[in-house]
Design a protein around this motif. Structure first.
Motif, PDB file in Angstrom:
ATOM      1  N   ASP A 107      59.401 -58.474 -33.917  1.00  0.00           N
ATOM      2  CA  ASP A 107      59.123 -58.862 -35.472  1.00  0.00           C
ATOM      3  C   ASP A 107      57.965 -59.568 -35.709  1.00  0.00           C
ATOM      4  O   ASP A 107      57.421 -59.032 -36.817  1.00  0.00           O
ATOM      5  CB  ASP A 107      60.439 -60.206 -35.327  1.00  0.00           C
ATOM      6  N   PHE A 108      57.111 -60.241 -34.760  1.00  0.00           N
ATOM      7  CA  PHE A 108      55.959 -60.686 -35.030  1.00  0.00           C
ATOM      8  C   PHE A 108      54.918 -59.414 -35.070  1.00  0.00           C
ATOM      9  O   PHE A 108      53.987 -59.351 -36.078  1.00  0.00           O
ATOM     10  CB  PHE A 108      55.372 -61.542 -33.802  1.00  0.00           C
ATOM     11  N   LEU A 109      55.098 -58.624 -34.199  1.00  0.00           N
ATOM     12  CA  LEU A 109      54.071 -57.364 -34.317  1.00  0.00           C
ATOM     13  C   LEU A 109      54.407 -56.537 -35.821  1.00  0.00           C
ATOM     14  O   LEU A 109      53.298 -56.164 -36.275  1.00  0.00           O
ATOM     15  CB  LEU A 109      54.316 -56.428 -33.095  1.00  0.00           C
ATOM     16  N   GLU A 110      55.807 -56.543 -35.810  1.00  0.00           N
ATOM     17  CA  GLU A 110      55.882 -55.830 -37.269  1.00  0.00           C
ATOM     18  C   GLU A 110      55.466 -56.614 -38.644  1.00  0.00           C
ATOM     19  O   GLU A 110      54.838 -56.038 -39.456  1.00  0.00           O
ATOM     20  CB  GLU A 110      57.341 -55.504 -37.422  1.00  0.00           C
ATOM     21  N   LYS A 111      55.538 -57.845 -38.551  1.00  0.00           N
ATOM     22  CA  LYS A 111      55.106 -58.700 -39.520  1.00  0.00           C
ATOM     23  C   LYS A 111      53.556 -58.753 -39.754  1.00  0.00           C
ATOM     24  O   LYS A 111      53.202 -58.454 -40.808  1.00  0.00           O
ATOM     25  CB  LYS A 111      55.396 -60.073 -39.172  1.00  0.00           C
ATOM     26  N   VAL A 112      52.708 -58.764 -38.520  1.00  0.00           N
ATOM     27  CA  VAL A 112      51.160 -58.671 -38.876  1.00  0.00           C
ATOM     28  C   VAL A 112      50.996 -57.059 -39.163  1.00  0.00           C
ATOM     29  O   VAL A 112      49.966 -57.065 -39.798  1.00  0.00           O
ATOM     30  CB  VAL A 112      50.508 -59.287 -37.503  1.00  0.00           C
ATOM     31  N   ARG A 113      51.535 -56.337 -38.657  1.00  0.00           N
ATOM     32  CA  ARG A 113      51.185 -54.672 -38.910  1.00  0.00           C
ATOM     33  C   ARG A 113      51.604 -54.441 -40.299  1.00  0.00           C
ATOM     34  O   ARG A 113      50.525 -53.999 -41.035  1.00  0.00           O
ATOM     35  CB  ARG A 113      52.109 -53.796 -38.155  1.00  0.00           C
ATOM     36  N   THR A 114      52.392 -54.996 -40.833  1.00  0.00           N
ATOM     37  CA  THR A 114      52.681 -54.711 -42.096  1.00  0.00           C
ATOM     38  C   THR A 114      52.003 -55.530 -43.207  1.00  0.00           C
ATOM     39  O   THR A 114      51.508 -55.051 -44.293  1.00  0.00           O
ATOM     40  CB  THR A 114      54.312 -54.876 -42.578  1.00  0.00           C
ATOM     41  N   LYS A 115      51.672 -56.693 -42.789  1.00  0.00           N
ATOM     42  CA  LYS A 115      50.521 -57.571 -43.659  1.00  0.00           C
ATOM     43  C   LYS A 115      49.279 -56.932 -43.548  1.00  0.00           C
ATOM     44  O   LYS A 115      48.401 -56.959 -44.582  1.00  0.00           O
ATOM     45  CB  LYS A 115      50.521 -58.790 -42.888  1.00  0.00           C
ATOM     46  N   ARG A 116      48.756 -56.284 -42.449  1.00  0.00           N
ATOM     47  CA  ARG A 116      47.670 -55.726 -42.309  1.00  0.00           C
ATOM     48  C   ARG A 116      47.475 -54.558 -43.259  1.00  0.00           C
ATOM     49  O   ARG A 116      46.704 -54.083 -43.904  1.00  0.00           O
ATOM     50  CB  ARG A 116      47.171 -55.402 -40.816  1.00  0.00           C
ATOM     51  N   ASN A 117      48.636 -53.880 -43.027  1.00  0.00           N
ATOM     52  CA  ASN A 117      48.649 -52.608 -44.181  1.00  0.00           C
ATOM     53  C   ASN A 117      48.606 -53.088 -45.483  1.00  0.00           C
ATOM     54  O   ASN A 117      48.204 -52.146 -46.265  1.00  0.00           O
ATOM     55  CB  ASN A 117      49.983 -51.660 -43.911  1.00  0.00           C
ATOM     56  N   GLY A 118      49.199 -54.206 -45.831  1.00  0.00           N
ATOM     57  CA  GLY A 118      49.220 -54.683 -47.462  1.00  0.00           C
ATOM     58  C   GLY A 118      47.759 -54.668 -47.732  1.00  0.00           C
ATOM     59  O   GLY A 118      47.289 -54.483 -48.647  1.00  0.00           O
ATOM     60  N   VAL A 119      46.916 -55.473 -46.753  1.00  0.00           N
ATOM     61  CA  VAL A 119      45.491 -55.441 -47.117  1.00  0.00           C
ATOM     62  C   VAL A 119      44.583 -54.376 -47.136  1.00  0.00           C
ATOM     63  O   VAL A 119      44.040 -54.099 -47.973  1.00  0.00           O
ATOM     64  CB  VAL A 119      44.657 -56.420 -45.975  1.00  0.00           C
ATOM     65  N   HIS A 120      44.761 -53.443 -45.983  1.00  0.00           N
ATOM     66  CA  HIS A 120      44.106 -52.149 -45.884  1.00  0.00           C
ATOM     67  C   HIS A 120      44.510 -51.068 -46.913  1.00  0.00           C
ATOM     68  O   HIS A 120      43.598 -50.497 -47.430  1.00  0.00           O
ATOM     69  CB  HIS A 120      44.684 -51.641 -44.380  1.00  0.00           C
ATOM     70  N   TYR A 121      45.844 -51.152 -47.320  1.00  0.00           N
ATOM     71  CA  TYR A 121      46.200 -49.883 -48.078  1.00  0.00           C
ATOM     72  C   TYR A 121      46.607 -50.107 -49.708  1.00  0.00           C
ATOM     73  O   TYR A 121      46.656 -49.497 -50.358  1.00  0.00           O
ATOM     74  CB  TYR A 121      47.441 -49.230 -47.576  1.00  0.00           C
ATOM     75  N   TYR A 122      46.868 -51.562 -49.713  1.00  0.00           N
ATOM     76  CA  TYR A 122      47.479 -52.000 -50.996  1.00  0.00           C
ATOM     77  C   TYR A 122      46.678 -52.824 -51.761  1.00  0.00           C
ATOM     78  O   TYR A 122      47.120 -53.549 -52.668  1.00  0.00           O
ATOM     79  CB  TYR A 122      48.975 -52.345 -51.030  1.00  0.00           C
ATOM     80  N   GLY A 123      45.748 -53.605 -51.306  1.00  0.00           N
ATOM     81  CA  GLY A 123      44.978 -54.592 -52.020  1.00  0.00           C
ATOM     82  C   GLY A 123      45.726 -55.902 -51.936  1.00  0.00           C
ATOM     83  O   GLY A 123      45.494 -56.855 -52.867  1.00  0.00           O
ATOM     84  N   THR A 124      46.379 -56.279 -50.932  1.00  0.00           N
ATOM     85  CA  THR A 124      47.173 -57.711 -50.809  1.00  0.00           C
ATOM     86  C   THR A 124      46.475 -58.509 -50.008  1.00  0.00           C
ATOM     87  O   THR A 124      46.412 -58.331 -48.685  1.00  0.00           O
ATOM     88  CB  THR A 124      48.780 -57.307 -50.185  1.00  0.00           C
ATOM     89  N   PRO A 125      45.853 -59.621 -50.647  1.00  0.00           N
ATOM     90  CA  PRO A 125      45.112 -60.557 -49.673  1.00  0.00           C
ATOM     91  C   PRO A 125      45.895 -61.349 -48.712  1.00  0.00           C
ATOM     92  O   PRO A 125      47.026 -61.452 -49.163  1.00  0.00           O
ATOM     93  CB  PRO A 125      44.394 -61.343 -50.890  1.00  0.00           C
ATOM     94  N   VAL A 126      45.414 -61.956 -47.673  1.00  0.00           N
ATOM     95  CA  VAL A 126      45.906 -62.584 -46.916  1.00  0.00           C
ATOM     96  C   VAL A 126      45.150 -64.137 -47.178  1.00  0.00           C
ATOM     97  O   VAL A 126      44.187 -64.178 -47.571  1.00  0.00           O
ATOM     98  CB  VAL A 126      45.363 -62.383 -45.169  1.00  0.00           C
ATOM     99  N   THR A 127      46.137 -65.106 -47.472  1.00  0.00           N
ATOM    100  CA  THR A 127      45.740 -66.486 -47.721  1.00  0.00           C
ATOM    101  C   THR A 127      45.432 -67.339 -46.363  1.00  0.00           C
ATOM    102  O   THR A 127      45.859 -66.907 -45.191  1.00  0.00           O
ATOM    103  CB  THR A 127      46.877 -67.161 -48.459  1.00  0.00           C
ATOM    104  N   TYR A 128      45.019 -68.486 -46.547  1.00  0.00           N
ATOM    105  CA  TYR A 128      44.759 -69.309 -45.585  1.00  0.00           C
ATOM    106  C   TYR A 128      45.987 -69.513 -44.790  1.00  0.00           C
ATOM    107  O   TYR A 128      46.257 -69.651 -43.555  1.00  0.00           O
ATOM    108  CB  TYR A 128      44.187 -70.600 -45.804  1.00  0.00           C
ATOM    109  N   ARG A 129      47.048 -69.966 -45.483  1.00  0.00           N
ATOM    110  CA  ARG A 129      48.531 -70.378 -45.150  1.00  0.00           C
ATOM    111  C   ARG A 129      49.064 -68.954 -44.355  1.00  0.00           C
ATOM    112  O   ARG A 129      49.827 -69.242 -43.302  1.00  0.00           O
ATOM    113  CB  ARG A 129      49.464 -70.286 -46.261  1.00  0.00           C
ATOM    114  N   ASP A 130      48.697 -67.696 -45.094  1.00  0.00           N
ATOM    115  CA  ASP A 130      49.348 -66.593 -44.201  1.00  0.00           C
ATOM    116  C   ASP A 130      48.496 -66.694 -42.755  1.00  0.00           C
ATOM    117  O   ASP A 130      49.236 -66.296 -41.803  1.00  0.00           O
ATOM    118  CB  ASP A 130      49.112 -65.279 -44.962  1.00  0.00           C
ATOM    119  N   TRP A 131      47.465 -66.761 -42.694  1.00  0.00           N
ATOM    120  CA  TRP A 131      46.568 -66.989 -41.393  1.00  0.00           C
ATOM    121  C   TRP A 131      47.190 -67.805 -40.431  1.00  0.00           C
ATOM    122  O   TRP A 131      47.281 -67.587 -39.213  1.00  0.00           O
ATOM    123  CB  TRP A 131      45.113 -67.124 -41.479  1.00  0.00           C
TER     124      TRP A 131
END
Length: 159
Positions: A107-131
Motif C-alpha cells: 500500500d505504501f509503495l502504491e501510494k508513493v508511486r501514484t503520488k509520483r505519477n501525479g507530479v510527473h504526468y498530471y502536474g499535481t504538486p506534493v506539499t510539505y504535509r504530503d512529504w
C-alpha cells in the motif's frame, strides 16, 4: 483513474502480460553506479529539506528524488535476480511478492508511486504535509535496500 490492485493481483497481471522479464547476467558496475546515484539523491533530499519553507513548490522535487532513490535501489536489488520490469508497479509487485522478508508495504509503495505519477504526468504538486506523511517510511525502505544491495555486491564481487 486506474483500479486499485492488491499486491498479488498486480503481480499476477504483470506476469500474465509479460511485463516482468529476465535479463542476461548481472551488471555489477551498473548496480554500483545506481547505488551511488541513489545515495546522491538521498543526500540532496536531506540538504533540501533543511532549507525549504513549508509552502515551497520544491517539496515535489524532494518527493521525486526520494522516489527515484527508492525505485533505483529496487531495480538494482532485482538485477541480482536477473529480473527487469516494464513499469514501476510491476517492479514493486515483484519485490513485495518475492521478498516478503523485507516486510515492505504494498500500500505504501502504491501510494508513493501514484503520488509520483501525479507530479510527473498530471502536474499535481506534493506539499510539505504530503512529504512528511511518507518521509520516515521512504528513508526506512531506502536504507534497507541500500543495505541489501551493498551486501549482494560484496557477495557477488568480493574485494
Amino acid at each position: 483513474m486506474a483500479e486499485y490492485l492488491t499486491e498479488k493481483e498486480a503481480f499476477l497481471k504483470c506476469k500474465k502480460e509479460g511485463k516482468l522479464f529476465p535479463t542476461e547476467g548481472v551488471d555489477t558496475e551498473r548496480i554500483i553506479a545506481t547505488l551511488a546515484i541513489a545515495e546522491g539523491d538521498v543526500e540532496t533530499v536531506k540538504h533540501l529539506k533543511k532549507t525549504l519553507p513549508q509552502e515551497s513548490i520544491q517539496w515535489s522535487s524532494v518527493f521525486k528524488l526520494g522516489y527515484d532513490a527508492l525505485h533505483g535501489l529496487t531495480e538494482a536489488f532485482l538485477q541480482f535476480e536477473q529480473v527487469k520490469s516494464e513499469n514501476h508497479q510491476c517492479l514493486f509487485a515483484y519485490l513485495c511478492e518475492k521478498h516478503p522478508e523485507l516486510d515492505f508495504s504494498w500500500d505504501f509503495l502504491e501510494k508513493v508511486r501514484t503520488k509520483r505519477n501525479g507530479v510527473h504526468y498530471y502536474g499535481t504538486p506534493v506539499t510539505y504535509r504530503d512529504w512528511k506523511e511518507v518521509e520516515l517510511q521512504f528513508f526506512l525502505y531506502i536504507n534497507k535496500l541500500k543495505e541489501e544491495v551493498s551486501a549482494k555486491i560484496k557477495k557477488w564481487k568480493p574485494e
